[in-house]
Design a protein around this motif. Sequence first.
Motif, mmCIF file in Angstrom:
data_model
loop_
_atom_site.group_PDB
_atom_site.id
_atom_site.type_symbol
_atom_site.label_atom_id
_atom_site.label_comp_id
_atom_site.label_asym_id
_atom_site.label_seq_id
_atom_site.Cartn_x
_atom_site.Cartn_y
_atom_site.Cartn_z
ATOM 1 N N ASP A 71 48.583 28.452 46.469
ATOM 2 C CA ASP A 71 47.580 28.870 47.523
ATOM 3 C C ASP A 71 47.120 30.205 47.522
ATOM 4 O O ASP A 71 47.018 30.922 46.085
ATOM 5 N N ASN A 72 47.002 31.041 48.374
ATOM 6 C CA ASN A 72 46.895 32.538 48.346
ATOM 7 C C ASN A 72 47.784 33.130 49.456
ATOM 8 O O ASN A 72 48.344 32.438 50.284
ATOM 9 N N ILE A 73 48.176 34.276 49.171
ATOM 10 C CA ILE A 73 49.041 35.348 49.971
ATOM 11 C C ILE A 73 48.742 35.016 51.482
ATOM 12 O O ILE A 73 49.927 35.098 52.406
ATOM 13 N N PHE A 74 47.751 34.882 51.939
ATOM 14 C CA PHE A 74 47.569 34.826 53.203
ATOM 15 C C PHE A 74 47.814 33.635 53.914
ATOM 16 O O PHE A 74 48.501 33.695 54.996
ATOM 17 N N ASN A 75 47.594 32.627 53.299
ATOM 18 C CA ASN A 75 48.171 31.302 53.753
ATOM 19 C C ASN A 75 49.574 31.176 53.827
ATOM 20 O O ASN A 75 50.413 30.560 54.695
ATOM 21 N N THR A 76 50.244 31.819 52.845
ATOM 22 C CA THR A 76 51.557 31.824 52.657
ATOM 23 C C THR A 76 52.431 32.862 53.707
ATOM 24 O O THR A 76 53.339 32.115 54.480
ATOM 25 N N LEU A 77 51.868 33.733 54.163
ATOM 26 C CA LEU A 77 52.292 34.434 55.072
ATOM 27 C C LEU A 77 52.129 33.815 56.365
ATOM 28 O O LEU A 77 52.911 33.905 57.259
ATOM 29 N N GLN A 98 37.534 44.158 40.954
ATOM 30 C CA GLN A 98 38.558 43.232 40.930
ATOM 31 C C GLN A 98 38.058 42.115 41.942
ATOM 32 O O GLN A 98 37.403 42.540 42.767
ATOM 33 N N THR A 99 38.682 40.964 42.071
ATOM 34 C CA THR A 99 38.193 40.122 43.097
ATOM 35 C C THR A 99 39.360 39.539 43.859
ATOM 36 O O THR A 99 40.519 39.207 43.254
ATOM 37 N N ALA A 100 39.091 39.280 45.068
ATOM 38 C CA ALA A 100 40.351 39.096 45.994
ATOM 39 C C ALA A 100 41.030 37.644 45.514
ATOM 40 O O ALA A 100 42.290 37.413 45.859
ATOM 41 N N ASP A 101 40.213 36.898 44.861
ATOM 42 C CA ASP A 101 40.939 35.565 44.743
ATOM 43 C C ASP A 101 41.892 35.909 43.327
ATOM 44 O O ASP A 101 42.902 34.899 43.355
ATOM 45 N N VAL A 102 41.778 36.699 42.602
ATOM 46 C CA VAL A 102 42.366 36.797 41.475
ATOM 47 C C VAL A 102 43.669 37.820 41.897
ATOM 48 O O VAL A 102 44.942 37.515 41.745
ATOM 49 N N MET A 103 43.372 38.765 42.913
ATOM 50 C CA MET A 103 44.399 39.836 43.292
ATOM 51 C C MET A 103 45.388 39.187 44.260
ATOM 52 O O MET A 103 46.486 39.419 44.037
ATOM 53 N N TYR A 131 43.196 30.319 55.424
ATOM 54 C CA TYR A 131 42.343 31.502 54.823
ATOM 55 C C TYR A 131 41.707 30.908 53.675
ATOM 56 O O TYR A 131 42.355 30.433 52.653
ATOM 57 N N VAL A 132 40.460 31.255 53.360
ATOM 58 C CA VAL A 132 39.557 30.764 52.205
ATOM 59 C C VAL A 132 38.913 32.007 51.854
ATOM 60 O O VAL A 132 38.605 32.867 52.377
ATOM 61 N N TYR A 133 38.535 31.941 50.325
ATOM 62 C CA TYR A 133 37.892 32.866 49.577
ATOM 63 C C TYR A 133 36.444 32.295 49.519
ATOM 64 O O TYR A 133 36.118 31.458 48.998
ATOM 65 N N GLN A 134 35.328 33.328 50.000
ATOM 66 C CA GLN A 134 33.883 33.049 49.827
ATOM 67 C C GLN A 134 33.356 33.793 48.921
ATOM 68 O O GLN A 134 32.097 33.412 48.730
ATOM 69 N N GLY A 135 33.998 34.593 48.182
ATOM 70 C CA GLY A 135 33.168 35.363 47.017
ATOM 71 C C GLY A 135 33.187 34.455 45.942
ATOM 72 O O GLY A 135 33.384 33.232 45.832
ATOM 73 N N ASN A 136 33.037 35.071 44.675
ATOM 74 C CA ASN A 136 33.089 34.405 43.512
ATOM 75 C C ASN A 136 33.979 35.287 42.606
ATOM 76 O O ASN A 136 34.580 36.290 42.836
ATOM 77 N N SER A 137 34.018 35.024 41.113
ATOM 78 C CA SER A 137 34.895 35.417 40.527
ATOM 79 C C SER A 137 34.076 36.171 39.296
ATOM 80 O O SER A 137 34.899 36.826 38.384
ATOM 81 N N ASP A 138 33.038 36.392 39.566
ATOM 82 C CA ASP A 138 32.063 37.319 38.777
ATOM 83 C C ASP A 138 32.385 38.522 38.738
ATOM 84 O O ASP A 138 32.901 39.074 39.723
ATOM 85 N N GLN A 139 32.228 39.531 37.637
ATOM 86 C CA GLN A 139 32.703 40.965 37.467
ATOM 87 C C GLN A 139 31.100 41.556 37.545
ATOM 88 O O GLN A 139 30.281 41.172 36.696
ATOM 89 N N LEU A 157 52.536 39.517 43.545
ATOM 90 C CA LEU A 157 52.865 40.646 42.859
ATOM 91 C C LEU A 157 52.402 40.804 41.338
ATOM 92 O O LEU A 157 51.842 41.874 41.019
ATOM 93 N N SER A 158 52.622 39.680 41.100
ATOM 94 C CA SER A 158 52.279 39.686 39.429
ATOM 95 C C SER A 158 50.878 40.106 38.912
ATOM 96 O O SER A 158 50.056 40.812 38.288
ATOM 97 N N SER A 159 49.793 39.234 40.147
ATOM 98 C CA SER A 159 48.367 39.339 39.979
ATOM 99 C C SER A 159 48.352 40.857 40.435
ATOM 100 O O SER A 159 47.176 41.485 39.758
ATOM 101 N N ILE A 160 48.892 41.244 41.286
ATOM 102 C CA ILE A 160 48.237 42.677 41.686
ATOM 103 C C ILE A 160 48.659 43.694 40.787
ATOM 104 O O ILE A 160 47.808 44.570 40.419
ATOM 105 N N ASN A 161 49.745 43.545 40.021
ATOM 106 C CA ASN A 161 50.282 44.512 39.145
ATOM 107 C C ASN A 161 49.551 44.394 37.825
ATOM 108 O O ASN A 161 49.005 45.232 37.163
#
Length: 305
Positions: free
Chosen positions: A191-197, A180-185, A157-165, A229-233
């Motif tokens: 990695d990211n939670i998608f690949n972890t799961l 908010q951006t998915a890469d941060v959340m 799973y890869v993130y295709q957006g950017n980190s700009d607000q 969880l820390s990122s989401i919170n």
Amino acid sequence: MMRISTSQMNNIMLTSMQSSTTGVNKTFIQLNSGERMLKPSDDPLGAVQLMMLDREQADISQFKKNISNLKTQLGQTESHLDASNTAVLRAQELVTGILNASNSTMEGREAIATELDGILGQLTDIANSKNPNGDYIFAGTKTDTQPIVKDPATGKYVYQGNSDQRDVQVAESMSIPANQTADVMFSNGSDNIFNTLDSVINDLRNPAVDGSNLTSSVTQAQADIKSTLSSINGALTDVGGQQNSLTMISGSHDDNKLINDKLIGDVKDLDYSQAILELNTQMAALQATQMTYSKVQNLSLFKLM
């Protein structure tokens, strides 16, 4: 001694009556409209003040509209973050329970894998959420690009957006991020939670992965989930703070609008008691001029007889 001719006297009387009539008509219009200043030349300084106040009121209205729209966007983001937090917490419970003796069978592992698969799908859907305009919410400024996709070549799973607000101006010198951006959340330690799961799901369904290998996979997943969880919170805290700021800024705009309304009224609105007094004075002057003009006319006619 200079003598005034009849024609000169007539012109003086007519000019006086015209001036008085103009004043009476103007006051009548002021009383009907409720406004003291009918045209800029009536009060040039007041006209400039009104122009500046009207511009400020227009800015406040636009800021209020921006705040209203931003509140809606932040509310939507908060809802998605809450759902993500709940889903990841459940994933944490499931992953922690993988090593229980009751889940040592392939049937037990498959049950956990199936539920984790559902959570993975839920999180992917949240990350790829759109607003009513069809824009991706969590893709940064690349709102037309799906943020989270699974690369068919790597299976990752890869993130295709950017980190700009996307900053929204809510006051003269203040802007607040709208997103908010998915890469941060959904980021985690490695990695990211998608690949972890996805990795845990695959390990659970692979009979060759057991014992220490499964323990290692679970340990890494627990660390990644905790980080996510820390990122989401953190994102939830940011959104909550932004919403509180918007409430205070909106209240400040309301106060400024009330002050400006009063200032506009002071410049623009008519003092009715003063206007009625002025009208009575003008009417009396007009009647006196008309009576004088009538007498002058009679005298002139008498001389001609």
